[in-house]
Write a protein that holds these residues in place. Structure first.
Motif, PDB file in Angstrom:
ATOM      1  N   SER A 151      50.983 -45.076  -4.296  1.00 17.62           N
ATOM      2  CA  SER A 151      51.040 -43.684  -4.729  1.00 17.62           C
ATOM      3  C   SER A 151      51.027 -42.773  -3.512  1.00 17.62           C
ATOM      4  O   SER A 151      50.190 -42.907  -2.622  1.00 17.62           O
ATOM      5  CB  SER A 151      49.852 -43.367  -5.633  1.00 17.62           C
ATOM      6  N   LEU A 152      51.958 -41.884  -3.452  1.00 16.41           N
ATOM      7  CA  LEU A 152      52.038 -40.919  -2.361  1.00 16.41           C
ATOM      8  C   LEU A 152      51.512 -39.549  -2.779  1.00 16.41           C
ATOM      9  O   LEU A 152      51.642 -38.589  -2.042  1.00 16.41           O
ATOM     10  CB  LEU A 152      53.482 -40.795  -1.885  1.00 16.41           C
ATOM     11  N   ALA A 153      50.937 -39.500  -3.946  1.00 12.51           N
ATOM     12  CA  ALA A 153      50.437 -38.218  -4.447  1.00 12.51           C
ATOM     13  C   ALA A 153      49.256 -37.732  -3.611  1.00 12.51           C
ATOM     14  O   ALA A 153      48.379 -38.496  -3.238  1.00 12.51           O
ATOM     15  CB  ALA A 153      50.021 -38.355  -5.900  1.00 12.51           C
ATOM     16  N   VAL A 154      49.276 -36.468  -3.309  1.00 17.58           N
ATOM     17  CA  VAL A 154      48.210 -35.840  -2.553  1.00 17.58           C
ATOM     18  C   VAL A 154      47.537 -34.836  -3.486  1.00 17.58           C
ATOM     19  O   VAL A 154      48.216 -34.048  -4.140  1.00 17.58           O
ATOM     20  CB  VAL A 154      48.776 -35.107  -1.308  1.00 17.58           C
ATOM     21  N   PRO A 155      46.218 -34.880  -3.565  1.00 17.15           N
ATOM     22  CA  PRO A 155      45.552 -33.912  -4.449  1.00 17.15           C
ATOM     23  C   PRO A 155      45.839 -32.479  -3.990  1.00 17.15           C
ATOM     24  O   PRO A 155      45.791 -32.174  -2.803  1.00 17.15           O
ATOM     25  CB  PRO A 155      44.069 -34.230  -4.325  1.00 17.15           C
ATOM     26  N   VAL A 156      46.143 -31.654  -4.935  1.00 14.42           N
ATOM     27  CA  VAL A 156      46.492 -30.268  -4.638  1.00 14.42           C
ATOM     28  C   VAL A 156      45.372 -29.365  -5.138  1.00 14.42           C
ATOM     29  O   VAL A 156      44.895 -29.514  -6.252  1.00 14.42           O
ATOM     30  CB  VAL A 156      47.828 -29.900  -5.329  1.00 14.42           C
ATOM     31  N   GLU A 157      44.981 -28.422  -4.299  1.00  9.94           N
ATOM     32  CA  GLU A 157      43.963 -27.439  -4.677  1.00  9.94           C
ATOM     33  C   GLU A 157      44.642 -26.397  -5.554  1.00  9.94           C
ATOM     34  O   GLU A 157      45.555 -25.695  -5.122  1.00  9.94           O
ATOM     35  CB  GLU A 157      43.377 -26.793  -3.418  1.00  9.94           C
ATOM     36  N   THR A 158      44.229 -26.328  -6.807  1.00  8.71           N
ATOM     37  CA  THR A 158      44.897 -25.434  -7.751  1.00  8.71           C
ATOM     38  C   THR A 158      44.238 -24.065  -7.836  1.00  8.71           C
ATOM     39  O   THR A 158      44.851 -23.123  -8.309  1.00  8.71           O
ATOM     40  CB  THR A 158      44.919 -26.065  -9.155  1.00  8.71           C
ATOM     41  N   THR A 159      43.015 -23.926  -7.386  1.00 10.80           N
ATOM     42  CA  THR A 159      42.344 -22.638  -7.550  1.00 10.80           C
ATOM     43  C   THR A 159      42.779 -21.609  -6.513  1.00 10.80           C
ATOM     44  O   THR A 159      42.833 -20.435  -6.805  1.00 10.80           O
ATOM     45  CB  THR A 159      40.815 -22.811  -7.472  1.00 10.80           C
ATOM     46  N   ALA A 160      43.065 -22.010  -5.295  1.00  7.19           N
ATOM     47  CA  ALA A 160      43.400 -21.056  -4.242  1.00  7.19           C
ATOM     48  C   ALA A 160      44.672 -20.260  -4.539  1.00  7.19           C
ATOM     49  O   ALA A 160      44.656 -19.037  -4.439  1.00  7.19           O
ATOM     50  CB  ALA A 160      43.500 -21.758  -2.904  1.00  7.19           C
ATOM     51  N   PRO A 161      45.784 -20.903  -4.914  1.00  5.85           N
ATOM     52  CA  PRO A 161      46.983 -20.099  -5.193  1.00  5.85           C
ATOM     53  C   PRO A 161      46.794 -19.150  -6.373  1.00  5.85           C
ATOM     54  O   PRO A 161      47.267 -18.025  -6.349  1.00  5.85           O
ATOM     55  CB  PRO A 161      48.064 -21.128  -5.488  1.00  5.85           C
ATOM     56  N   HIS A 162      46.060 -19.603  -7.392  1.00  8.18           N
ATOM     57  CA  HIS A 162      45.840 -18.744  -8.550  1.00  8.18           C
ATOM     58  C   HIS A 162      44.952 -17.561  -8.188  1.00  8.18           C
ATOM     59  O   HIS A 162      45.199 -16.441  -8.635  1.00  8.18           O
ATOM     60  CB  HIS A 162      45.216 -19.535  -9.708  1.00  8.18           C
ATOM     61  N   ALA A 163      43.940 -17.807  -7.374  1.00  7.69           N
ATOM     62  CA  ALA A 163      43.057 -16.724  -6.954  1.00  7.69           C
ATOM     63  C   ALA A 163      43.810 -15.707  -6.104  1.00  7.69           C
ATOM     64  O   ALA A 163      43.628 -14.501  -6.269  1.00  7.69           O
ATOM     65  CB  ALA A 163      41.865 -17.281  -6.181  1.00  7.69           C
ATOM     66  N   ALA A 164      44.658 -16.187  -5.215  1.00 11.70           N
ATOM     67  CA  ALA A 164      45.434 -15.279  -4.370  1.00 11.70           C
ATOM     68  C   ALA A 164      46.421 -14.476  -5.219  1.00 11.70           C
ATOM     69  O   ALA A 164      46.591 -13.271  -5.002  1.00 11.70           O
ATOM     70  CB  ALA A 164      46.172 -16.055  -3.291  1.00 11.70           C
ATOM     71  N   ALA A 165      47.051 -15.125  -6.177  1.00  6.42           N
ATOM     72  CA  ALA A 165      47.999 -14.431  -7.053  1.00  6.42           C
ATOM     73  C   ALA A 165      47.279 -13.389  -7.901  1.00  6.42           C
ATOM     74  O   ALA A 165      47.781 -12.280  -8.111  1.00  6.42           O
ATOM     75  CB  ALA A 165      48.727 -15.437  -7.938  1.00  6.42           C
TER      76      ALA A 165
END
Length: 159
Positions: A4-18
């Motif tokens: 698996s080449l999946a890398v965990p992505v932080e989902t809160t930062a982009p939403h907070a910035a938006a």
């Protein structure tokens, strides 16, 4: 076997910035809409909080007192619902301030006292009590009965 080449992505930062960007844009829109009115002297708007507890701070200054009620009605009935619709959330707290712009200073130039008329001798003995006389008001000269060494400091006790 595939790795698996999946890398965990932080989902809160982009939403907070938006979300922060959306709040700032909506607040700027609110300030701009108030300032567009020819009866408004100045306006500033900020929005803070989370979608669960959204806080708006709006300070708006009218040019004359007779325009304040019209301005209040516009903000409450038109502007705030429009901003809530843009954000998709109702404001939990509404801090609204309305004021009237003050009169400008009527003096074209400030009145200055000639420097020669300003008393400066009080700097020599700053703790000496000034004497009050009914005819001259506050007299900043110290009462001396001889030399400067005889001048006594003012009693600053609370007794």
């Amino acid at each position: 076997m595939k790795k698996s080449l999946a890398v965990p992505v932080e989902t809160t930062a982009p939403h907070a910035a938006a979300w922060t960007t959306r709040m700032h844009q909506t607040a700027a829109f609110g300030s701009q809409q108030c300032r567009k009115k020819n009866t408004v002297h100045s306006a500033i708007c900020t929005i803070s909080g989370s979608p669960e507890q959204l806080i708006i701070n709006l300070a708006c200054t009218a040019k004359a007192e007779e325009h304040v009620s019209e301005l209040m009605q516009y903000v409450n009935d038109t502007l705030l619902p429009q901003m809530e619709k843009t954000l998709g959330v109702q404001f939990e707290v509404r801090n609204l301030q309305f004021a009237v712009a003050g009169k400008e200073n009527l003096l074209a130039t400030p009145e200055h006292v000639a420097e020669a008329e300003l008393p400066t001798h009080w700097l020599d003995q700053p703790f000496t009590a000034p004497s009050l006389t009914p005819s001259t008001g506050l007299n900043l000269e110290t009462t001396r009965s001889g030399t400067e060494a005889e001048a006594s400091p003012a009693d600053l006790s609370m007794a």
